[in-house]
Design an enzyme around this catalytic site. Structure first.
Site, PDB file in Angstrom:
ATOM      1  N   ASP A  97      18.292  59.223 -41.305  1.00 36.04           N
ATOM      2  CA  ASP A  97      17.760  60.548 -41.292  1.00 36.04           C
ATOM      3  C   ASP A  97      18.373  61.368 -40.255  1.00 36.04           C
ATOM      4  OD1 ASP A  97      15.828  60.916 -43.284  1.00 36.04           O
ATOM      5  OD2 ASP A  97      15.030  59.276 -42.156  1.00 36.04           O
ATOM      6  N   GLU A 107      14.733  60.973 -35.257  1.00 35.39           N
ATOM      7  CA  GLU A 107      15.875  60.802 -36.277  1.00 35.39           C
ATOM      8  C   GLU A 107      16.249  62.342 -36.789  1.00 35.39           C
ATOM      9  OE1 GLU A 107      13.816  58.617 -39.472  1.00 35.39           O
ATOM     10  OE2 GLU A 107      11.950  59.126 -38.779  1.00 35.39           O
TER      11      GLU A 107
END
Length: 260
Positions: free
Chosen positions: A180, A154
């Site tokens: 993210d 992420e």
């Protein structure tokens, strides 16, 4: 009498003839977890990273969903060997670890879920639900078969290293986190921005080339469908808390102060 554990998420994905859809369980409530488990989805993610979940509430939720035809995955808050040991000892068979950026990190996580000499998981099966207090025959010898490990990519660095992460022996799959990832790209809150989508698809290609399954978080139905069309093996398409938030807001918009 020997106790038989459920198939792992690794096995369920291998045997599936279609992508698997799941839901986040973030409320910390065993009752809500049980409701979600019986809804007809394929898997659920009990979250410890961004939710009010500790060991006791995770244990209660694992028990609440055990009878349902659904696979439970627990996301630990961090890739810490002690935390992973404790969650495994609760009886979680499927672990997702967030924020994995390198193959070296992935290899450390594999060691955390395996007993010596292959790893460094602490030995306490006689005391723990994982082995049903030594009622699972040969648990120590077969523990690797009863546990699956997934990691979350992420960040920009994680996407760049996705092929090497997925290739680590003992990593059973990779889950891509667009939220993210978008923040890592300077696009906070823009999970469906074209550049973020392109980065997610780059990760997909890298992971699939390794022969491992890849999944993604996608609450937006159009995004979820695109990712499925692009080869996602498993997706999360909603969350218990967001369903409650949006549903109660809809009621208020019609019947409450917001609608008056």
């Amino acid at each position: 009498m020997p106790f038989h554990l459920n198939p792992t998420f690794r096995e369920v994905l291998t045997d599936a003839d279609r992508p698997l859809a799941g839901i986040w369980v973030c409320s910390g409530s065993p009752l809500v977890a049980e409701i979600c488990a019986g809804a007809g989805l394929d898997w659920l993610l009990i979250d410890m990273e961004h939710s009010p979940n500790g060991l006791e509430s995770v244990l209660a939720q694992l028990r609440a969903v055990a009878a349902a035809p659904v696979t439970a995955v627990v996301r630990v808050p961090i890739g810490d060997v002690v935390t992973i040991k404790q969650v495994l000892d609760l009886g979680a068979q499927n672990i997702l670890v967030p924020m994995v950026d390198t193959a070296a990190q992935a290899a450390e996580l594999v060691a955390a879920v395996r007993y010596p000499p292959r790893g460094r998981r602490g030995v306490g099966s006689a005391l723990a639900r994982s082995a049903r207090w030594n009622r699972v025959e040969d648990y120590l010898a077969d523990a690797d078969r009863h546990v699956s490990l997934f990691v979350q990519v992420e960040t920009v660095e994680g996407v760049r290293n996705a092929a090497e992460i997925a290739a680590v022996d003992g990593i059973d799959g990779v889950f891509v986190g667009p939220s993210d990832l978008a923040a890592s790209m300077g696009l906070l809150g823009a999970q469906t921005h074209p550049d973020v989508v392109a980065a997610v698809l780059d990760a997909f290609a890298a992971v699939r080339a390794s022969g491992k399954p890849v999944g993604v978080n996608a609450f937006d139905p159009d995004a979820a469908q695109r990712y499925l069309d692009e080869g996602a093996s498993f997706v999360l398409v909603g969350a218990d808390v967001t369903l409650l938030a949006r549903g109660s807001e809809a009621l208020a918009a019609r019947w409450g102060r917001a609608g008056g």
